[in-house]
Design a protein around this motif. Structure first.
Motif, short mmCIF file in Angstrom:
data_model
loop_
_atom_site.label_atom_id
_atom_site.label_comp_id
_atom_site.label_asym_id
_atom_site.label_seq_id
_atom_site.Cartn_x
_atom_site.Cartn_y
_atom_site.Cartn_z
N ALA A 150 -3.21 21.99 -16.35
CA ALA A 150 -2.98 22.11 -17.23
C ALA A 150 -2.50 22.54 -17.53
O ALA A 150 -1.38 22.56 -19.10
N THR A 151 -0.83 22.71 -16.40
CA THR A 151 0.82 22.56 -17.01
C THR A 151 0.41 21.06 -17.45
O THR A 151 1.64 20.86 -19.27
N GLN A 152 0.23 19.93 -17.37
CA GLN A 152 0.60 18.45 -18.10
C GLN A 152 0.05 18.49 -19.47
O GLN A 152 1.06 17.51 -20.26
N GLN A 153 -1.37 18.77 -19.85
CA GLN A 153 -2.03 19.10 -20.62
C GLN A 153 -0.81 20.29 -22.04
O GLN A 153 -1.12 20.27 -23.03
N ALA A 154 -0.48 21.21 -21.60
CA ALA A 154 0.33 22.29 -22.09
C ALA A 154 1.83 21.39 -22.69
O ALA A 154 2.20 21.28 -24.08
N GLU A 155 1.77 20.66 -22.20
CA GLU A 155 3.55 19.50 -22.27
C GLU A 155 3.10 18.87 -22.59
O GLU A 155 3.41 18.21 -24.15
N LYS A 156 2.36 17.96 -23.12
CA LYS A 156 1.37 16.47 -23.57
C LYS A 156 0.83 17.55 -25.24
O LYS A 156 1.73 16.84 -26.64
N THR A 157 1.02 18.83 -25.50
CA THR A 157 0.42 19.00 -26.71
C THR A 157 1.78 19.85 -27.37
O THR A 157 2.09 19.25 -28.40
N GLU A 158 2.74 20.55 -26.95
CA GLU A 158 3.94 21.20 -27.38
C GLU A 158 4.59 19.64 -27.30
O GLU A 158 5.67 19.42 -29.07
N ASN A 159 4.82 18.49 -27.07
CA ASN A 159 4.92 17.19 -27.49
C ASN A 159 4.86 16.41 -28.69
O ASN A 159 4.83 15.49 -29.20
N ASP A 160 3.21 17.20 -29.97
CA ASP A 160 2.60 17.00 -30.45
C ASP A 160 3.26 16.88 -31.86
O ASP A 160 2.67 18.01 -31.80
N ALA A 161 3.58 16.89 -32.14
CA ALA A 161 4.07 16.99 -33.58
C ALA A 161 2.92 17.46 -34.59
O ALA A 161 2.79 18.27 -35.42
N ASN A 162 1.40 16.74 -34.19
CA ASN A 162 0.35 17.71 -35.06
C ASN A 162 0.27 18.79 -34.76
O ASN A 162 -1.08 19.69 -35.53
N ALA A 163 0.29 19.22 -33.30
CA ALA A 163 0.04 20.24 -32.52
C ALA A 163 1.24 21.63 -34.11
O ALA A 163 2.08 21.61 -33.62
N THR A 164 0.01 22.62 -33.79
CA THR A 164 0.66 23.67 -34.14
C THR A 164 1.70 24.64 -33.50
O THR A 164 1.00 24.59 -31.84
N LYS A 165 1.94 25.85 -33.84
CA LYS A 165 2.32 26.27 -32.41
C LYS A 165 1.33 27.50 -32.01
O LYS A 165 1.67 27.82 -30.39
N ILE A 166 -0.08 27.71 -32.36
CA ILE A 166 -1.10 29.00 -31.66
C ILE A 166 -1.31 27.40 -30.51
O ILE A 166 -1.45 28.05 -29.83
N ASP A 167 -1.64 25.95 -30.61
CA ASP A 167 -1.73 25.60 -30.11
C ASP A 167 -1.36 25.22 -29.10
O ASP A 167 -1.72 25.34 -28.31
N VAL A 168 0.04 25.01 -29.50
CA VAL A 168 1.18 25.60 -27.88
C VAL A 168 0.78 26.69 -27.36
O VAL A 168 0.92 26.31 -25.98
N ASP A 169 0.46 27.30 -28.12
CA ASP A 169 1.34 28.61 -27.17
C ASP A 169 -0.07 28.98 -26.35
O ASP A 169 -0.02 29.54 -25.01
N LYS A 170 -1.38 28.43 -27.24
CA LYS A 170 -2.42 28.26 -25.69
C LYS A 170 -2.50 27.53 -25.18
O LYS A 170 -2.48 27.84 -23.48
N ALA A 171 -2.13 26.22 -25.14
CA ALA A 171 -2.15 25.71 -24.17
C ALA A 171 -1.08 25.98 -22.57
O ALA A 171 -1.48 26.15 -21.80
N LYS A 172 0.02 26.35 -23.08
CA LYS A 172 0.97 26.88 -22.07
C LYS A 172 0.10 28.47 -21.61
O LYS A 172 0.59 28.75 -20.39
N GLN A 173 -0.02 29.59 -21.95
CA GLN A 173 -1.15 30.39 -21.64
C GLN A 173 -1.84 30.24 -20.47
O GLN A 173 -2.46 30.51 -19.56
N HIS A 174 -2.66 29.01 -21.13
CA HIS A 174 -4.05 28.24 -20.08
C HIS A 174 -3.10 28.12 -18.73
O HIS A 174 -3.86 28.63 -17.51
N ALA A 175 -1.88 27.21 -18.44
CA ALA A 175 -1.46 26.63 -17.75
C ALA A 175 -0.78 27.55 -16.60
O ALA A 175 -0.94 27.27 -15.32
N HIS A 176 -0.34 29.07 -17.75
CA HIS A 176 0.08 29.99 -16.62
C HIS A 176 -0.87 30.52 -15.62
O HIS A 176 -0.61 30.59 -14.45
#
Length: 501
Positions: A150-176
């Motif tokens: 989940a942590t690796q997926q959150a980092e990957k989503t954060e570095n993705d230019a096409n990802a929205t802020k909502i997708d990044v926050d959702k990935a980080k929350q899931h990893a947490h």
């Protein structure tokens, strides 16, 4: 050194060793049982042998007058006593070894079963705890892998230019959330690990050593008790060795009593006929006109006693009351013995008559003591018996006079008359008072020569030197019933006592 410390990892070895020890006890019990069966069979055969060769009947009783015949009977009696000691060995071995060891073995089996059951429960508890530890460990590994993913997926989503802020926050929350769950599983795993290590330490350093030490104590108790059983196997036989030795000494003493010369003299005394040897046969000269069948020698032969032939088969005449069918010497002895027997009976009857008369006088003086008329039948019966015995005595004395003749007969008769005319003392009155008690008299007294423990039913214990009253004599089985001074009554071995003189 103890099993709990040095054999902490040898549970199977301890299990097999203790079982082998119990099997040994059981084998020893069976061994002793078979030994007792051999002893019983040996004793039974000895008793049967003793009865088979024992004297029976009047002829055998007459033979026992000879020392060599009597010695044989004594040997058989001692052999019978010896058989009784073999039976006693078998009985004491069965009671003190087989029965006691069987009870002890049952207790050991129960204790061992309990200890092994405790060890099995402890092992099962430790295995159950280990399974819980493994389950917690696997859950922690799984949750930690999911958290990293989940942590690796959150980092990957954060570095993705096409990802929205909502997708990044959702990935980080899931990893947490995943990381938090993994941390909880880690804490649970650490707690279970600590718990298991504590239980394992208690299992290997406290619980199992205690159980193994209990099994060690059980096995050592078994060994000590078995050693006692081994010693008893010998000691029980040693206790009867003095009596067995006495039986063997009795056999030797019986052999030493044999007197060849005395037996020869006794045979002469018993069977000496008193006849004279045949005289020479006279020459009958028929050339001088003597007719056959009317010569002096023929007449003498026909009128005298029959011709005696040493090796002819004798035709025994029927026994006569005056013993006239016997040779002179034997007839004389039989008549003398008969006169002596009748004289004794007459003497006793006269004493009884005197005592009855005195008792009657006592009753007449004091009616409270009894009714004089109740003694009349006894007095009349005694008087009749006295008359009969006097007639018998006179009859046998007459026959003795015919058989012997001369002063010898007079001396024999005078001696018998002296025994008849003996004055009855005052003690005879007391004998009459105890007449009814005599019917229930014991058979005498005896003294115990050894200690005896009466462990079986019907037997009693006696001590060396104790004076006992005989209630029932030995009937050939090596046991007699006695009465102790304290009123206790039961059976003891006949060879343990000597008759009071």
């Amino acid at each position: 050194m103890d099993w709990g410390t040095d054999l902490w990892d040898q549970n199977d070895v301890i299990d097999k060793h203790t079982q082998a020890g119990l099997d040994l006890v059981e084998r020893y019990i069976k061994f002793v049982k078979e030994r007792t069966e051999i002893e019983q069979s040996y004793a039974k055969q000895l008793r049967s042998l003793s009865r088979k060769y024992g004297k029976r009947g009047n002829k055998d009783e007459q033979d026992c007058r000879f020392s060599n015949h009597a010695a044989m009977q004594e040997i058989l009696n001692e052999l019978n006593d010896y058989a009784g000691q073999r039976e006693l060995i078998a009985e004491t071995m069965m009671t003190n070894i087989c029965v006691e060891l069987t009870k002890f073995l049952q207790d050991l089996k129960q204790d061992r079963k309990g200890h092994l059951s405790d060890a099995k429960k402890a092992q099962q508890n430790l295995e159950s705890s280990f399974k819980q530890l493994e389950s917690t460990k696997k859950r922690f590994a799984k949750e930690w892998a999911e958290a990293e993913k989940a942590t690796q997926q959150a980092e990957k989503t954060e570095n993705d230019a096409n990802a929205t802020k909502i997708d990044v926050d959702k990935a980080k929350q899931h990893a947490h959330i995943r990381m938090h769950t993994a941390e909880e599983c880690r804490s649970d795993y650490a707690a279970y690990l600590q718990k298991y290590n504590k239980e394992q330490k208690y299992f290997y350093y406290t619980e199992m050593p205690q159980i193994f030490n209990k099994l060690q104590d059980l096995d050592e108790r078994r060994i000590r008790r078995l050693a006692e059983g081994y010693c008893q196997f010998s000691d029980l036989e040693k206790k009867v060795q003095p009596i067995i030795a006495k039986c063997l000494e009795g056999i030797s003493a019986a052999g030493a009593k044999v007197d060849a010369k005395q037996d020869s003299l006794l045979l002469v005394e018993q069977h000496k006929s008193g006849f004279e040897r045949p005289s020479d046969v006279e020459f009958e000269d028929y050339s001088q006109g003597i007719k056959a069948g009317i010569s002096d020698s023929s007449l003498n032969l026909s009128k005298g006693r029959p011709k005696l032939w040493l090796f002819s088969r004798k035709h025994k005449p029927p026994p006569a009351e005056d013993f006239s069918h016997l040779p002179p010497e034997q007839r004389k002895k039989m008549l003398q013995a008969k006169i002596e027997d009748v004289s004794k009976k007459l003497h006793m009857t006269l004493e009884t008559s005197e005592a009855l008369e005195k008792m009657k006088g006592v009753y007449e003086q004091n009616a409270d003591l009894g009714n004089p008329s109740t003694l009349e039948p006894q007095i009349a019966e005694t008087a009749q018996k006295i008359g009969y015995l006097r007639g018998e005595l006179a009859k046998y004395e007459t026959w003795l006079s015919e058989a012997v003749g001369g002063d010898e007969c007079v001396n024999a008769i005078n001696n018998n008359n002296h025994s008849q005319n003996t004055v009855v003392t005052s003690d005879n009155l007391q004998n009459i008072y105890t007449e009814f008690d005599d019917d229930f008299d014991d058979l005498g007294q005896c003294t115990a020569m050894y200690n005896f423990e009466g462990n079986s039913e019907g037997t009693i214990s006696v001590t060396d030197g104790e004076l006992l009253t005989i209630m029932e004599e030995d009937k050939g089985d090596g046991w007699m019933r006695v009465l102790r001074a304290n009123g206790e009554e039961g059976f003891i071995p006949s060879s343990y006592v000597k008759l009071a003189s």
